[in-house]
Enzyme design. Structure first.
Site, mmCIF file in Angstrom:
data_model
loop_
_atom_site.group_PDB
_atom_site.id
_atom_site.type_symbol
_atom_site.label_atom_id
_atom_site.label_comp_id
_atom_site.label_asym_id
_atom_site.label_seq_id
_atom_site.Cartn_x
_atom_site.Cartn_y
_atom_site.Cartn_z
ATOM 1 N N THR A 46 0.848 -1.195 0.000
ATOM 2 C CA THR A 46 0.000 0.000 0.000
ATOM 3 C C THR A 46 0.883 1.245 0.000
ATOM 4 O OG1 THR A 46 -1.770 -1.193 1.099
ATOM 5 C CG2 THR A 46 -1.818 1.213 1.283
ATOM 6 N N ASN A 97 -5.092 -9.530 -8.500
ATOM 7 C CA ASN A 97 -5.367 -10.228 -7.242
ATOM 8 C C ASN A 97 -6.772 -10.795 -7.223
ATOM 9 O OD1 ASN A 97 -5.772 -7.224 -7.099
ATOM 10 N ND2 ASN A 97 -6.910 -7.799 -5.269
ATOM 11 N N CYS A 114 -8.880 -6.326 1.325
ATOM 12 C CA CYS A 114 -8.977 -4.892 1.634
ATOM 13 C C CYS A 114 -10.302 -4.324 1.149
ATOM 14 C CB CYS A 114 -7.852 -4.123 0.952
ATOM 15 S SG CYS A 114 -6.304 -4.985 0.938
#
Ligand code: PMP
Length: 369
Positions: free
Chosen positions: A70, A146, A315
């Site tokens: 991140t 992802n 997330c």
């Protein structure tokens, strides 16, 4: 319990954990201090940089250690931003740690282009070609998705850059690719590359940004000037040394072949049919599955005592919908999706069993409808 959410995080290697302890408890010195013990640590950090560069196949460039992907993505994008007269290009398949930075540039008044995905889940290269021009400052494209495992053709993007926007930097979020799929960064023409240690059996809270040319980047954190001024703050020495251990103990090609067998074995246990479908379009490490008439979350909860499944980016699980899958499959299918992601230490038998368990529990849920 069979853990199949390795795209969210992986278990730390025991060896990496031992290394962590050594540098947390015994060799704990601050690498910026001037005495011998500290200088030794700072040299070890240089070796860790070298280990990451070698695994990337980079003959030039630097490694900036960060707190994870991140932060690396934020540094790459915000650190490349040069104001209003430039344009910034992102794929529509990016992780929130890129996508939300892109949106923040847009809110600041920058010209930002989001390039849709093609049916293979890759960035639409023709649409990308259309927006590139002399004013393009940054092109940011994920290496391996992802969500779907789709692999973007970075060499092709690099060729477009060379032809149409020679001043643009290419940033690649390599979190799901590094230490998983074989590649060499020199050949791909990448300027900035993000990695995260906990995705390849290192500790959480540590990662890195590869920077081909440090002059092209400005810092976003101000402080003592560590990491060549690009990332102030005392380095997470124990985390970095444990990450180094994980990098050095991963056989990428061997694992890639093994995980390809795991994927086949899992699918043979799962048994695809008219109700169970798969997106299997790139990296063998990640599959996206849809189960007709059953919510992904319901299935995940039904199997969790025996098999742990993912629900897409950890997330973003709190946000409704799925920005990326919705570009590839119908809304109904998105709601009934789960993500399966492997690591090379699983066995073909256990993943086959996981597939059988998922099939069995799915049909039990179907019977109750
Ligand atoms: N990018 C991608 C592609 C990811 O999968 C993740 C983890 N979900 C991140 C970035 C964020 O990584 P970190 O946890 O190291 O901040």
């Amino acid at each position: 319990m069979i853990y199949l959410d390795n795209a969210a995080t992986t278990p730390m290697f025991e060896g990496a954990a031992e290394e962590y302890k050594k540098y947390a408890c015994e060799l704990f010195y601050n690498p910026s201090a001037g005495y011998g013990e500290a200088i030794k640590i700072s040299r070890l950090l240089q070796e860790a940089r070298r280990a990451v560069l070698d695994r990337l196949g980079a003959t030039k460039g630097d490694i900036i250690f960060t707190s994870g992907a991140t932060e690396s993505n934020n540094l790459a994008i915000q650190g490349s931003e040069r104001g209003g007269k430039w344009e910034y290009v992102f794929s529509a398949g990016e992780h929130p740690s890129v996508n939300n930075v892109a949106k923040s540039l847009q809110q600041k008044g920058c010209i930002v282009h989001f390039i849709p995905l093609n049916e293979d889940g890759q960035v639409d290269y023709l649409a990308l070609e259309k927006v590139l021009n002399e004013k393009t400052r940054l092109i940011s494209v994920i290496h391996v998705s992802n969500e779907t495992g789709a692999i973007n053709d970075i060499a092709r993007i690099s060729m477009l850059r060379d032809r149409l926007s020679p001043k643009a930097l290419i940033h690649v979020d390599g979190v799901q690719a590094f230490c998983k799929i074989p590649f060499s960064i020199d050949r791909l023409g990448i300027d900035l590359y993000t990695i995260s240690s906990h995705k390849f059996h290192g500790p959480k809270g540590v990662g890195a940004l590869y920077v081909r040319n440090k002059g092209g980047l400005k810092n976003i954190v101000f402080g003592g000037g560590q990491e060549g001024g690009l990332r102030s703050g005392t380095e997470n020495v124990a985390g970095i040394m444990a990450m180094k251990w994980a990098v050095e103990h991963t056989c990428v090609q061997e694992n890639f072949e093994k995980v390809s067998l795991l994927k086949a074995s899992f699918l043979s246990g799962l048994k695809l049919d008219e109700n169970i479908s798969v997106i299997d379009i790139g990296s063998p490490y990640i599959l996206s599955l849809s189960f007709k008439n059953v919510k992904g979350e319901t299935l995940m909860r039904a199997v969790e005592n025996e098999v742990i499944l993912g629900m897409g980016s950890a997330c973003s699980t709190k946000q409704a919908g799925n920005r990326i899958l919705e570009q590839l499959i119908s809304r109904d299918k998105v709601i009934s999706s789960v993500r399966v992601s492997f690591n090379a230490n699983l066995s073909v038998d256990e993943v086959k069993r996981a597939g059988e368990i998922i099939n069995r529990e799915y049909y039990k849920l179907v019977e109750k409808i």
